[in-house]
Write a protein that holds these residues in place. Sequence first.
Motif, PDB file in Angstrom:
ATOM      1  N   ALA A 103      10.978  -5.602 -19.699  1.00  0.00           N
ATOM      2  CA  ALA A 103       9.954  -4.801 -19.872  1.00  0.00           C
ATOM      3  C   ALA A 103       8.696  -6.511 -20.490  1.00  0.00           C
ATOM      4  O   ALA A 103      10.168  -6.433 -22.384  1.00  0.00           O
ATOM      5  N   VAL A 104       8.431  -8.032 -20.452  1.00  0.00           N
ATOM      6  CA  VAL A 104       7.584  -8.519 -21.304  1.00  0.00           C
ATOM      7  C   VAL A 104       5.854  -8.235 -20.865  1.00  0.00           C
ATOM      8  O   VAL A 104       5.365  -8.468 -19.600  1.00  0.00           O
ATOM      9  N   SER A 105       5.801  -8.846 -21.487  1.00  0.00           N
ATOM     10  CA  SER A 105       4.042  -8.470 -21.995  1.00  0.00           C
ATOM     11  C   SER A 105       3.562  -9.810 -20.770  1.00  0.00           C
ATOM     12  O   SER A 105       4.378 -10.742 -20.889  1.00  0.00           O
ATOM     13  N   SER A 106       2.647  -9.529 -20.235  1.00  0.00           N
ATOM     14  CA  SER A 106       2.000 -10.154 -19.422  1.00  0.00           C
ATOM     15  C   SER A 106       1.085 -11.419 -20.604  1.00  0.00           C
ATOM     16  O   SER A 106       0.886 -12.182 -19.410  1.00  0.00           O
ATOM     17  N   ARG A 107       1.280 -11.120 -21.466  1.00  0.00           N
ATOM     18  CA  ARG A 107      -0.082 -11.668 -23.037  1.00  0.00           C
ATOM     19  C   ARG A 107       0.095 -13.330 -22.811  1.00  0.00           C
ATOM     20  O   ARG A 107       1.547 -13.264 -22.723  1.00  0.00           O
ATOM     21  N   GLN A 108      -0.386 -14.169 -22.585  1.00  0.00           N
ATOM     22  CA  GLN A 108       0.002 -15.385 -23.251  1.00  0.00           C
ATOM     23  C   GLN A 108      -0.369 -15.708 -24.454  1.00  0.00           C
ATOM     24  O   GLN A 108      -1.672 -16.378 -24.637  1.00  0.00           O
ATOM     25  N   TRP A 109      -0.265 -15.285 -24.998  1.00  0.00           N
ATOM     26  CA  TRP A 109       0.237 -16.035 -26.782  1.00  0.00           C
ATOM     27  C   TRP A 109      -0.646 -17.106 -26.608  1.00  0.00           C
ATOM     28  O   TRP A 109       0.872 -18.027 -26.766  1.00  0.00           O
ATOM     29  N   VAL A 110      -1.651 -17.500 -27.994  1.00  0.00           N
ATOM     30  CA  VAL A 110      -1.565 -19.517 -28.375  1.00  0.00           C
ATOM     31  C   VAL A 110      -1.929 -19.253 -29.512  1.00  0.00           C
ATOM     32  O   VAL A 110      -2.947 -18.716 -30.038  1.00  0.00           O
ATOM     33  N   GLN A 111      -0.749 -19.767 -30.686  1.00  0.00           N
ATOM     34  CA  GLN A 111      -1.239 -18.775 -31.841  1.00  0.00           C
ATOM     35  C   GLN A 111      -2.020 -19.993 -32.622  1.00  0.00           C
ATOM     36  O   GLN A 111      -1.780 -21.464 -31.518  1.00  0.00           O
TER      37      GLN A 111
END
Length: 299
Positions: A103-111
Motif C-alpha cells: 500500500a502506498v499513500s495517494s498523497r503527493q507530498w512536496v516539502q
Amino acid sequence: MNKQAWIEKAKELGLESFEIYQSLSASKEMTWYEHAMDTFVTSKILGTSLRGIVDGNVAMIALEQVDDSKMDSVLKQLVDQAKTIQTPEKVVFATPKPLEEKAVSSRQWVQPSMQQVEKTMAKIEEKCLAYDPRIVQVGYLGYEEGKGAREITNSLGLHLEDEDQVQYLVCSIVALENGVYKDATKVEVVENFDTFDIDAFVKEVCQEALDQLGARSIPSTTCPIILEKDAMSSLFGAFAGLFSGDLIAKGISPIAKDLGKKIFSEQVSVIDDPRDPNALSIANFDDEGVLTKRKVLVD
C-alpha cells in the motif's frame, strides 16, 4: 548495524527466535507569534529494540545506540532476561508471508522551504486579524512535518520495511464580543504549499470562532442532533480503545464478549484499514511484523 551477525550470535547463545525492530523518526516544528518566528525545532531519532525467545519466554531490550562491538554482552543480557521472565501467553515471532501489493499513500507530498512556511504563516496571521474586528488574537500558529520509517528483521527470515510522512499547519484564533471570548483551532494537512488555499483556511477557522459568539446553552433534553464531523471524531476517540485486540484477548475490554451483538446504531460502521491509500498514515504491517488488512469491526 550488522543485523545478520546479531542474528547468528543470538542463535549461538541459545535464543530460539530473535528479532530486531528499528524505527527512525525525523521532525521539524516551527511556530509564529506576533509577526515573527517564535520557535524552530528539529529532531532525528533512531530507536532499536531487540526481542528474543528462550524456552517460550520472551524478553526485550531497547537501545539508544547500537554498537556491534557490544553484541555479545547485550545478547547475553537478553538471554538472562528471557530465562528469568515467565511469559503467561505463548509468544511466536512472525514468519515471512507474501505481500500481494504494498500500500502506498495517494498523497503527493512536496516539502516546503523554510521561507515558504514563514511567508505562509505571516499571511495567515495577517488575514486572520483583518478578517473581522472581533478577531483579537492569533493565539497559536505553527507548522510541523515528520517522516518515519520502520524495519523489522528476525531469525525466521522475516524482513519488512515501511515509511510514512506528514506535514500540516495549526492555527488557533480568539474572538471577542461584549466581553465574551471564544476560540477556534484548525489543523490542515498541506501536501503542497504552492496550491494551498490560505483564504479558505482563514475563513474556516475565523468563522468557527465568530459563530460561537452570542451562543447560549439550551435546557437538557432528548432530541435529534447533528454532530459536526470533528466533534464526532473526538467523541469516537474515547471509544477506540475498546477495540484493542490485546484488551479483548485479556477480557479487559467492555466489548470483549459482544462479538455478534449490536453495540452501536445501525447507522454506524467501524472499519480499520491501515492500507487505505487515502488515509493520513499507512501501515503495511504491525509492530509484530504481521501483515495488515482491511477489517470491519462494527457492521
